[in-house]
Enzyme design. Sequence first.
Site, short mmCIF file in Angstrom:
data_model
loop_
_atom_site.label_atom_id
_atom_site.label_comp_id
_atom_site.label_asym_id
_atom_site.label_seq_id
_atom_site.Cartn_x
_atom_site.Cartn_y
_atom_site.Cartn_z
N ARG A 1 0.84 -1.20 0.00
CA ARG A 1 0.00 0.00 0.00
C ARG A 1 0.87 1.24 0.00
O ARG A 1 0.89 2.02 0.95
CB ARG A 1 -0.96 -0.05 1.17
N GLN B 1 -1.28 2.60 -5.45
CA GLN B 1 -2.69 2.81 -5.06
C GLN B 1 -3.64 2.45 -6.18
O GLN B 1 -4.70 1.88 -5.96
CB GLN B 1 -2.91 4.27 -4.66
N ASP C 1 -4.51 -1.23 -6.16
CA ASP C 1 -4.92 -1.79 -4.87
C ASP C 1 -6.32 -2.41 -4.95
O ASP C 1 -7.33 -1.73 -4.75
CB ASP C 1 -4.86 -0.67 -3.82
N SER D 1 -8.56 -2.15 -1.73
CA SER D 1 -9.29 -0.89 -1.54
C SER D 1 -10.45 -0.75 -2.51
O SER D 1 -11.55 -0.37 -2.11
CB SER D 1 -8.34 0.30 -1.72
N TYR E 1 -2.85 -0.54 9.91
CA TYR E 1 -3.87 -1.54 10.22
C TYR E 1 -4.11 -1.64 11.71
O TYR E 1 -3.29 -1.21 12.52
CB TYR E 1 -3.44 -2.91 9.68
P1 NAD Z 1 -9.15 -3.76 7.24
O1 NAD Z 1 -9.98 -4.28 6.14
O2 NAD Z 1 -7.91 -4.47 7.60
O3 NAD Z 1 -10.05 -3.62 8.58
C1 NAD Z 1 -11.27 -2.88 8.59
C2 NAD Z 1 -11.34 -1.98 9.81
O4 NAD Z 1 -11.64 -2.77 10.97
C3 NAD Z 1 -10.04 -1.24 10.13
O5 NAD Z 1 -10.29 0.13 10.16
C4 NAD Z 1 -9.66 -1.80 11.51
O6 NAD Z 1 -8.99 -0.84 12.30
C5 NAD Z 1 -11.02 -2.15 12.08
N1 NAD Z 1 -11.01 -3.05 13.25
C6 NAD Z 1 -10.23 -4.12 13.49
N2 NAD Z 1 -10.53 -4.67 14.68
C7 NAD Z 1 -11.54 -3.94 15.22
C8 NAD Z 1 -12.30 -4.01 16.43
N3 NAD Z 1 -12.07 -4.93 17.36
N4 NAD Z 1 -13.26 -3.07 16.64
C9 NAD Z 1 -13.50 -2.11 15.73
N5 NAD Z 1 -12.83 -2.00 14.56
C10 NAD Z 1 -11.86 -2.90 14.31
O7 NAD Z 1 -8.81 -2.23 6.96
P2 NAD Z 1 -8.62 -1.48 5.56
O8 NAD Z 1 -9.92 -1.03 5.07
O9 NAD Z 1 -7.78 -2.30 4.67
O10 NAD Z 1 -7.81 -0.20 6.04
C11 NAD Z 1 -6.74 -0.30 6.95
C12 NAD Z 1 -5.91 0.95 6.91
O11 NAD Z 1 -5.20 1.03 5.70
C13 NAD Z 1 -6.71 2.23 7.03
O12 NAD Z 1 -5.99 3.11 7.84
C14 NAD Z 1 -6.77 2.73 5.64
O13 NAD Z 1 -6.96 4.13 5.60
C15 NAD Z 1 -5.41 2.31 5.15
N6 NAD Z 1 -5.31 2.20 3.68
C16 NAD Z 1 -4.21 2.74 3.05
C17 NAD Z 1 -4.10 2.64 1.67
C18 NAD Z 1 -2.91 3.22 0.93
O14 NAD Z 1 -2.80 3.05 -0.23
N7 NAD Z 1 -2.03 3.88 1.59
C19 NAD Z 1 -5.07 2.00 0.94
C20 NAD Z 1 -6.16 1.45 1.62
C21 NAD Z 1 -6.26 1.55 2.99
#
Ligand code: NAD
Length: 509
Positions: free
Chosen positions: A122, A127, A130, A133, A230
Amino acid sequence: MKIAVLRERFAGENRVAATPETVGKLVALGAAVTVEAGAGAGSRITDADYAAAGASIMPAAEATLAGANIILSVRRPQAALVAGAASGALLIGALDPYGNEGELAALAQAGITAMSMEFMPRITRAQVMDILSSQANLAGYQSVIEAAAVFQRAFPMMMTAAGTVRPAKVFVMGAGVAGLQAIATAKRLGAVVSATDVRPAAKEQVESLGGKFIAVEDDEFKQAETAGGYAKQMSAEYQAKQAELTAQHIAKQDIVITTALIPGRPAPRLITRAMVESMAAGSVIVDLAAERGGNVELTQPDQVIEHNGVRIVGYTNVQGRIPTTASQLYARNLLAFVTTLIDAKAKTLAVNWDDELVKAVTLTRDGHVVHPHFAAAIPTGEPSLAPSDPTVPPKPSRRTIARKAQVPAMADTPKKAAPGVEQSVPASAGPQPTPAKRAATKKAAALINAAAAAKAAAPKPSAPLGSDQLAAAKTRTRRVINPAMLAPDATLGQPVRRPRKPAAPKDNT
Ligand code: NAD
């Protein structure tokens, strides 16, 4: 250079790995594209559409694959199916390798170079590639649509001659990519939205979308994020406190959407039977984590069940329930990556095996399983090519493998990322991409659409909010500040307006 697009064979999978748009661009890059007849049917794309874009339509998989250098797929096809491709052919898709190590070995033995798009780092330049996402974004949207379809009541507040209809209360658990899109979609439909997450960064993102943040904000919460952005596994003590807080909240909600995931682990259990029983009859829960074991104790995979009048929706492929849009974005993700593998001038395949993106996604090569997460676990009869890498996790026990069978391909590491960089797999210690490769990647972004250009202007993922942004967040019109949602495949770059003051109910919980 021949690129093959297969019809998906996984039950209920309506997505397809290429669209006429991406086929046309692959043809322009010098590829001969073959598409298996009916490949796009589930996404409302006809064979004639593909043919018009320059593809040859083949009646069956064998003819589609004959001599192919690249195979594009959504799910992992069986090794026997793709064995007819050219030796060393690249198989690019969501290959879901965890728990499927035997299938991985079979692909290696069939001479296939398997590339798993879930392992795409990521980082900013990736991006546009991805798939996690792009697909999670749609799953978040679709989760609200699924909830609305079974809710049997209106979402927005309505003041009519016949009286006032109160707005629906929606609670989103997990505010990652899917959760933020669910919040935004529920807001657009007029619901009163609240959300929770264990990552402190999520609070501001939820509030920027007009949602109320609900969480136990203790010291553990303040540390609960990996360098990759994460969630961390929370302590039993924190989980108990969180459960107590959310239990009271859930009892007052009409709709709960759960999206909580921790990379490489079964989904955390957030909603117990007792919590479901505390909700009023007619309430709805949509469990987006159903594919990884579910956040809800009562979830049944791929079923909508009713318990004490509460409906629990447990579809495991929610993005696949909006297949036309999901295919459009997924195909663009794949096109962007494939473009980096092609020498546009010579119009030939030119894979840079030292590119960090290629290294991160490659699972098998030259007859071996080479990805550090899997190479040690698979007895291929040959010595592994996997490097001796100190960041590679130890070989999982049999029990771990069995548990991981429920978990899709995704991994994170507490290893510190470079500033402004988020990662979903351990960063390889390999050399940086050459300027030529960087230029090729730039071209890939340009090829996709204007949205890619918009993404380039997005703030760095881990950059703190500037004062301008904070000021903007306080105005009536709010923009999404989560960098993930500013990716080219996101749809949330639009301003989101708060509900008008008189319409706001007194009790927002
Ligand atoms: P994910 O699919 O791994 O998880 C979904 C959400 O569940 C996360 O926000 C996580 O914190 C939450 N979670 C886990 N355990 C929990 C609990 N017990 N109670 C409540 N919530 C809980 O997450 P994702 O959608 O892949 O995103 C993870 C991170 O990556 C985010 O910060 C997102 O902004 C970031 N991200 C970055 C990029 C990039 O290109 N840089 C791209 C996509 C996502």
